[in-house]
Enzyme design. Structure first.
Site, PDB file in Angstrom:
ATOM      1  N   GLY A  16      55.326 -81.446   7.080  1.00  0.00           N
ATOM      2  CA  GLY A  16      56.457 -80.945   7.860  1.00  0.00           C
ATOM      3  C   GLY A  16      56.072 -80.587   9.283  1.00  0.00           C
ATOM      4  N   PHE A 119      64.710 -64.238  -2.475  1.00  0.00           N
ATOM      5  CA  PHE A 119      63.288 -64.572  -2.583  1.00  0.00           C
ATOM      6  C   PHE A 119      62.487 -63.302  -2.346  1.00  0.00           C
ATOM      7  CE2 PHE A 119      60.599 -68.396  -2.658  1.00  0.00           C
ATOM      8  CZ  PHE A 119      61.486 -69.323  -3.156  1.00  0.00           C
ATOM      9  N   GLN A 239      46.538 -66.271  -0.266  1.00  0.00           N
ATOM     10  CA  GLN A 239      47.606 -65.842  -1.175  1.00  0.00           C
ATOM     11  C   GLN A 239      47.538 -66.486  -2.557  1.00  0.00           C
ATOM     12  OE1 GLN A 239      52.024 -67.103  -0.623  1.00  0.00           O
ATOM     13  NE2 GLN A 239      51.928 -64.942  -0.179  1.00  0.00           N
ATOM     14  N   HIS A 241      49.930 -67.066  -5.717  1.00  0.00           N
ATOM     15  CA  HIS A 241      51.345 -67.034  -6.099  1.00  0.00           C
ATOM     16  C   HIS A 241      51.415 -66.578  -7.550  1.00  0.00           C
ATOM     17  CE1 HIS A 241      55.346 -68.403  -7.090  1.00  0.00           C
ATOM     18  NE2 HIS A 241      55.564 -68.801  -5.857  1.00  0.00           N
ATOM     19  N   LEU A 251      52.928 -75.032  -9.816  1.00  0.00           N
ATOM     20  CA  LEU A 251      53.786 -73.930  -9.394  1.00  0.00           C
ATOM     21  C   LEU A 251      55.162 -73.922 -10.045  1.00  0.00           C
ATOM     22  CD1 LEU A 251      53.409 -71.694  -7.173  1.00  0.00           C
ATOM     23  CD2 LEU A 251      55.117 -72.975  -5.899  1.00  0.00           C
ATOM     24  N   GLU A 254      59.223 -69.215  -6.805  1.00  0.00           N
ATOM     25  CA  GLU A 254      59.731 -67.849  -6.819  1.00  0.00           C
ATOM     26  C   GLU A 254      61.263 -67.842  -6.889  1.00  0.00           C
ATOM     27  OE1 GLU A 254      57.413 -65.296  -4.140  1.00  0.00           O
ATOM     28  OE2 GLU A 254      59.338 -64.866  -3.219  1.00  0.00           O
ATOM     29  N   ARG A 285      54.399 -61.409  -2.910  1.00  0.00           N
ATOM     30  CA  ARG A 285      53.523 -62.070  -3.878  1.00  0.00           C
ATOM     31  C   ARG A 285      52.214 -61.337  -4.111  1.00  0.00           C
ATOM     32  NH1 ARG A 285      54.728 -68.132  -1.607  1.00  0.00           N
ATOM     33  NH2 ARG A 285      56.820 -68.186  -2.488  1.00  0.00           N
ATOM     34  N   HIS A 352      47.384 -70.364  -3.638  1.00  0.00           N
ATOM     35  CA  HIS A 352      48.575 -71.018  -3.113  1.00  0.00           C
ATOM     36  C   HIS A 352      48.573 -71.265  -1.613  1.00  0.00           C
ATOM     37  CE1 HIS A 352      52.712 -72.234  -3.228  1.00  0.00           C
ATOM     38  NE2 HIS A 352      53.101 -71.263  -2.433  1.00  0.00           N
ATOM     39  N   ARG A 394      51.933 -63.863   3.285  1.00  0.00           N
ATOM     40  CA  ARG A 394      53.131 -64.593   3.683  1.00  0.00           C
ATOM     41  C   ARG A 394      54.265 -64.349   2.702  1.00  0.00           C
ATOM     42  NH1 ARG A 394      55.519 -69.482   2.146  1.00  0.00           N
ATOM     43  NH2 ARG A 394      53.764 -70.201   0.890  1.00  0.00           N
ATOM     44  N   SER A 399      56.864 -70.373   5.016  1.00  0.00           N
ATOM     45  CA  SER A 399      55.999 -71.457   5.459  1.00  0.00           C
ATOM     46  C   SER A 399      56.833 -72.645   5.925  1.00  0.00           C
ATOM     47  CB  SER A 399      55.050 -71.911   4.359  1.00  0.00           C
ATOM     48  OG  SER A 399      54.358 -73.049   4.815  1.00  0.00           O
ATOM     49  N   LEU A 400      57.821 -73.028   5.145  1.00  0.00           N
ATOM     50  CA  LEU A 400      58.660 -74.151   5.591  1.00  0.00           C
ATOM     51  C   LEU A 400      59.306 -73.811   6.939  1.00  0.00           C
ATOM     52  CD1 LEU A 400      60.299 -75.322   2.220  1.00  0.00           C
ATOM     53  CD2 LEU A 400      58.396 -76.367   3.465  1.00  0.00           C
TER      54      LEU A 400
HETATM   55  C1  LIG Z   1      53.751 -76.411  -4.961  1.00  0.00           C
HETATM   56  C2  LIG Z   1      54.079 -75.742  -3.655  1.00  0.00           C
HETATM   57  C3  LIG Z   1      55.352 -75.227  -3.451  1.00  0.00           C
HETATM   58  C4  LIG Z   1      55.676 -74.602  -2.240  1.00  0.00           C
HETATM   59  N1  LIG Z   1      56.949 -74.115  -2.045  1.00  0.00           N
HETATM   60  C5  LIG Z   1      57.269 -73.562  -0.850  1.00  0.00           C
HETATM   61  C6  LIG Z   1      58.605 -73.124  -0.575  1.00  0.00           C
HETATM   62  O1  LIG Z   1      59.512 -73.242  -1.389  1.00  0.00           O
HETATM   63  N2  LIG Z   1      58.865 -72.553   0.628  1.00  0.00           N
HETATM   64  C7  LIG Z   1      57.897 -72.409   1.581  1.00  0.00           C
HETATM   65  O2  LIG Z   1      58.195 -71.894   2.661  1.00  0.00           O
HETATM   66  N3  LIG Z   1      56.629 -72.840   1.357  1.00  0.00           N
HETATM   67  C8  LIG Z   1      56.299 -73.425   0.178  1.00  0.00           C
HETATM   68  N4  LIG Z   1      55.014 -73.862  -0.027  1.00  0.00           N
HETATM   69  C9  LIG Z   1      54.053 -73.840   1.089  1.00  0.00           C
HETATM   70  C10 LIG Z   1      54.336 -75.002   2.042  1.00  0.00           C
HETATM   71  O3  LIG Z   1      54.883 -76.070   1.327  1.00  0.00           O
HETATM   72  C11 LIG Z   1      53.075 -75.482   2.749  1.00  0.00           C
HETATM   73  O4  LIG Z   1      52.412 -74.407   3.335  1.00  0.00           O
HETATM   74  C12 LIG Z   1      53.466 -76.481   3.836  1.00  0.00           C
HETATM   75  O5  LIG Z   1      54.236 -77.524   3.294  1.00  0.00           O
HETATM   76  C13 LIG Z   1      52.289 -77.061   4.580  1.00  0.00           C
HETATM   77  O6  LIG Z   1      52.787 -78.032   5.480  1.00  0.00           O
HETATM   78  P1  LIG Z   1      51.890 -78.670   6.602  1.00  0.00           P
HETATM   79  O7  LIG Z   1      52.760 -79.561   7.409  1.00  0.00           O
HETATM   80  O8  LIG Z   1      51.146 -77.603   7.314  1.00  0.00           O
HETATM   81  O9  LIG Z   1      50.806 -79.523   5.787  1.00  0.00           O
HETATM   82  P2  LIG Z   1      50.968 -80.561   4.564  1.00  0.00           P
HETATM   83  O10 LIG Z   1      52.354 -80.829   4.190  1.00  0.00           O
HETATM   84  O11 LIG Z   1      50.025 -80.101   3.508  1.00  0.00           O
HETATM   85  O12 LIG Z   1      50.420 -81.889   5.193  1.00  0.00           O
HETATM   86  C14 LIG Z   1      49.069 -82.035   5.591  1.00  0.00           C
HETATM   87  C15 LIG Z   1      48.894 -83.391   6.245  1.00  0.00           C
HETATM   88  O13 LIG Z   1      47.601 -83.450   6.821  1.00  0.00           O
HETATM   89  C16 LIG Z   1      47.004 -84.688   6.523  1.00  0.00           C
HETATM   90  N5  LIG Z   1      45.553 -84.512   6.561  1.00  0.00           N
HETATM   91  C17 LIG Z   1      44.805 -83.524   6.009  1.00  0.00           C
HETATM   92  N6  LIG Z   1      43.504 -83.706   6.290  1.00  0.00           N
HETATM   93  C18 LIG Z   1      43.430 -84.817   7.052  1.00  0.00           C
HETATM   94  C19 LIG Z   1      42.374 -85.519   7.667  1.00  0.00           C
HETATM   95  N7  LIG Z   1      41.107 -85.148   7.537  1.00  0.00           N
HETATM   96  N8  LIG Z   1      42.674 -86.634   8.370  1.00  0.00           N
HETATM   97  C20 LIG Z   1      43.950 -87.066   8.488  1.00  0.00           C
HETATM   98  N9  LIG Z   1      44.990 -86.434   7.937  1.00  0.00           N
HETATM   99  C21 LIG Z   1      44.725 -85.324   7.236  1.00  0.00           C
HETATM  100  C22 LIG Z   1      47.570 -85.077   5.172  1.00  0.00           C
HETATM  101  O14 LIG Z   1      47.527 -86.473   5.015  1.00  0.00           O
HETATM  102  C23 LIG Z   1      48.998 -84.567   5.276  1.00  0.00           C
HETATM  103  O15 LIG Z   1      49.836 -85.530   5.863  1.00  0.00           O
HETATM  104  C24 LIG Z   1      54.676 -74.484  -1.229  1.00  0.00           C
HETATM  105  C25 LIG Z   1      53.413 -75.008  -1.433  1.00  0.00           C
HETATM  106  C26 LIG Z   1      53.102 -75.617  -2.642  1.00  0.00           C
HETATM  107  C27 LIG Z   1      51.690 -76.104  -2.826  1.00  0.00           C
END
Ligand SMILES: Cc1cc2nc3c(=O)[nH]c(=O)nc-3n(C[C@H](O)[C@H](O)[C@H](O)COP(=O)(O)OP(=O)(O)OC[C@H]3O[C@@H](n4cnc5c(N)ncnc54)[C@H](O)[C@@H]3O)c2cc1C
Length: 580
Positions: A16, A119, A239, A241, A251, A254, A285, A352, A394, A399-400
């Site tokens: 995201g 939440f 954190q 969860h 997971l 929540e 959490r 988490h 958090r 996070s989203l």
């Molecule tokens: C099961 C689960 C449920 C969740 N539910 C919620 C929720 O309901 N609400 C909320 O707010 N948060 C939630 N979270 C937390 C939230 O989803 C994450 O913190 C967030 O999506 C992280 O997004 P990001 O864009 O930072 O990274 P990510 O979506 O993890 O993406 C990481 C990217 O980095 C790339 N990458 C990593 N290392 C390398 C590298 N060395 N070279 C090239 N590319 C690399 C990967 O390919 C990927 O595209 C949840 C988390 C989990 C695990």
């Protein structure tokens, strides 16, 4: 394919945060943007997010961004930078409407507005009662965000390099000039020359045994830039969860408690009434996870080994469960053979989310010290970054929100910088470090297996550095990490080929993970207080006089660790004891 590339803005990571940054950068005419991702974009962990994105829309009951900011600061146990929380709580409203306008299929209220649910830690009027703030698309909110943003970035002509692993960030003479990446399909190294680089690579939960995090969350970039002189901020705040499926950690959102789910111990007691009398199961959490551990420790855990807790949804209307929580209902059925409609689900806390990460300013510029010295051309956003919005803990759904608010800021600032900057020259040895990382594993002849070292790392981190910590357990873990590092030097791989060598990449990722564990354990040992997710049994109280400050963990050239501190940005909310 050519192996030297040049873009104004490079985004590392297609979750995201990365996709939002790429979109915003690409909307500047004349600015070229590429995204590098080790996963195919829609496999990023953002797609696994379930419960929702928090924004004070007030669609179900009265709400205000000020209330959201207050909850975020209090939830973060006052380590949150308050200017960041204020900006976030206001901007996330607009960002959610923007997602709606991009076509994201949110669940709806009967009047057709974006539906919202309760939440943990989100309250009306500064803690009076729980408030409906989480905007959701059933329990597939992250999936919908990721798909929507990916479609938009294709429309915006962002170029994607998928299944490319970044192995180095080229920080030369204090400025960032691009990255080097390994192409999984061919085994070749590519150099990406850039004016601005945005790091958006997500979390590092795979350092723990029981985790909700996907396999790819190995903290690659928090290790890579650390070795390039960028400190890590607040890594001790990790954190857990409360509701991971028993033993496997998958997971259960929540949102299940937001819809009325209740945690019960072996006596069937709703024990959260004792720990958080006003918001009970919807306490933050860190508090709920600790309460579950204590119940288990005091002999009130469920099951033959008394080592789990029940999540009870049986009193909720079956239709509501099927409609609003379809995925997690399936998870419980498939993985544990338990039907949440008729039986309570065995759960335990699961690793988490990293509150800490690469330190940044409110505008996502990466900084290198307590004086906020920035690295020109380098930005970070999403879970990998620490602005610090989440402080010591958090809140769910923040996070989203963080991804869309700070991903957007990163895209805007990275593009603005690129427009006014020239391409700084790349060093002739740009690929040397990356080659050395690969050769260390490829050339090793030891008999150690990466999977064994990883298994031992995960088990010991769980035992010594998870929900509760003491100086004794942390000192032990420091020693264990040294042994694991020695063993890592003896890791060799059986696959010596160049094409899709995933064994090689997993071994390289394990090296990154070891660095992440080291950052966490040293910071945790240093902080002699309990705050948010960092709970020291030998220092049980929060100590604002000594510890109302951020940790910065540096890596010295000789491999040793140095700790520095950075003040917390306070604001209108005075630190108070955290009662719910
Ligand atoms: C099961 C689960 C449920 C969740 N539910 C919620 C929720 O309901 N609400 C909320 O707010 N948060 C939630 N979270 C937390 C939230 O989803 C994450 O913190 C967030 O999506 C992280 O997004 P990001 O864009 O930072 O990274 P990510 O979506 O993890 O993406 C990481 C990217 O980095 C790339 N990458 C990593 N290392 C390398 C590298 N060395 N070279 C090239 N590319 C690399 C990967 O390919 C990927 O595209 C949840 C988390 C989990 C695990």
């Amino acid at each position: 394919m050519a192996r030297a590339h040049k873009y104004d803005v490079i985004v590392v990571g297609a979750g995201g945060a990365g996709l939002m940054a790429a979109r915003y950068a690409a909307q500047n005419p004349g600015v070229s943007v590429a995204v590098i991702s080790k996963l195919y974009p829609t496999r990023s962990h953002t797609g696994a997010a379930q419960g929702g994105v928090g924004a004070a829309l007030g669609n179900v009951s009265e709400d205000h961004p000020e209330w959201h900011a207050f909850d975020t600061v209090k939830g973060g146990d006052y380590l949150t930078d308050q200017d960041v929380a204020d900006a976030f709580a206001h901007e996330v409203i607009d960002a959610v409407y923007e997602l709606e306008h991009m076509g994201l299929p949110f669940s709806r209220t009967p009047e057709g507005r974006i539906a919202q649910r309760k939440f943990g830690g989100h309250t009306r009027d500064h803690g009076k009662s729980a408030v409906e703030r989480a905007c959701y698309a059933a329990d597939r909110t992250g999936h919908m965000i990721l798909q929507t943003l990916y479609q938009q970035s294709i429309k915006d002509q962002v170029v994607f390099f998928n299944e490319f692993h970044v192995l180095d960030v080229l920080i030369e003479e204090g400025t960032c000039r691009g990255v080097v990446a390994y192409e999984l399909a061919t085994g070749e190294l590519h150099t990406f020359h850039a004016k601005s680089t945005v790091i958006a690579t997500g979390g590092n939960g795979r350092m723990f045994k029981v985790t909700s995090n996907a396999h790819a969350l190995t903290g690659d970039l928090t290790s890579i830039v650390w070795r390039r002189g960028v400190p890590m901020e607040d890594p001790e705040f990790y954190q857990f969860h409360p509701t991971g499926l028993y033993k496997i950690g998958v997971l259960l959102t929540e949102g299940a408690r937001g819809e009325g789910g209740i945690l019960r111990n072996a006596d069937g007691e709703r024990f959260m009434e004792r720990y958080a009398p006003s918001i009970k199961d919807l306490a933050p959490r860190d508090m709920v996870s600790r309460a579950m551990f204590l119940e288990i420790r005091e002999g009130r855990g469920v099951g033959p080994d008394k080592d789990y807790i029940h999540l009870d949804l049986t009193h909720i209307d079956a239709e509501i469960i099927e409609e609003r929580l379809p995925d997690i209902t399936e998870f419980a059925r498939i993985y544990l053979g338990v039907d949440p409609i008729t039986e309570p689900v065995p759960v335990q806390p699961t690793a988490h989310y990293a509150m800490g990460g690469i330190p940044t300013t409110i505008d996502t510029n990466v900084i290198t010290d307590g004086e906020n010295t920035i690295v020109p051309g380098l930005y970070a956003a999403g879970e990998v970054a620490c602005a610090s919005l989440h402080g010591a803990n958090r809140l769910g759904t923040n996070s989203l929100g963080d991804l869309i608010v700070f991903g957007r800021r990163a895209g805007i600032h990275a593009a603005a910088y690129a427009k006014g900057a020239d391409f700084e020259p790349l060093p002739t040895d740009a690929q040397d470090r990356s080659r050395a990382v690969l050769d260390a594993v490829r050339g090793a002849s030891g008999s150690e297996r990466a999977s064994h070292v990883r298994r031992d790392l995960q088990a010991t981190m769980m035992d010594h550095a998870s929900v509760f910590r003491t100086d004794e357990t942390l000192s032990k873990q420091v020693e264990i990490l040294k042994e694991l590092r020695d063993r890592y030097r003896n890791v060799s791989v059986e696959d010596t080929g160049r094409i899709f060598n995933t064994e090689l990449m997993e071994a390289v990722e394990l090296g990154f993970l070891l660095d992440n564990a080291e950052q966490l354990v040293h910071a945790a040992q240093h902080r002699t207080e309990s705050r948010g997710a960092h709970s020291r049994e030998d220092y049980k109280d929060r100590d604002d006089d000594a510890w109302l400050k951020h940790t910065l963990v540096h890596r010295e050239d000789d491999g040793s660790v140095r700790i520095e501190f950075k003040p917390v940005t306070l604001g209108r909310y005075e630190p108070k004891p955290r009662v719910y």
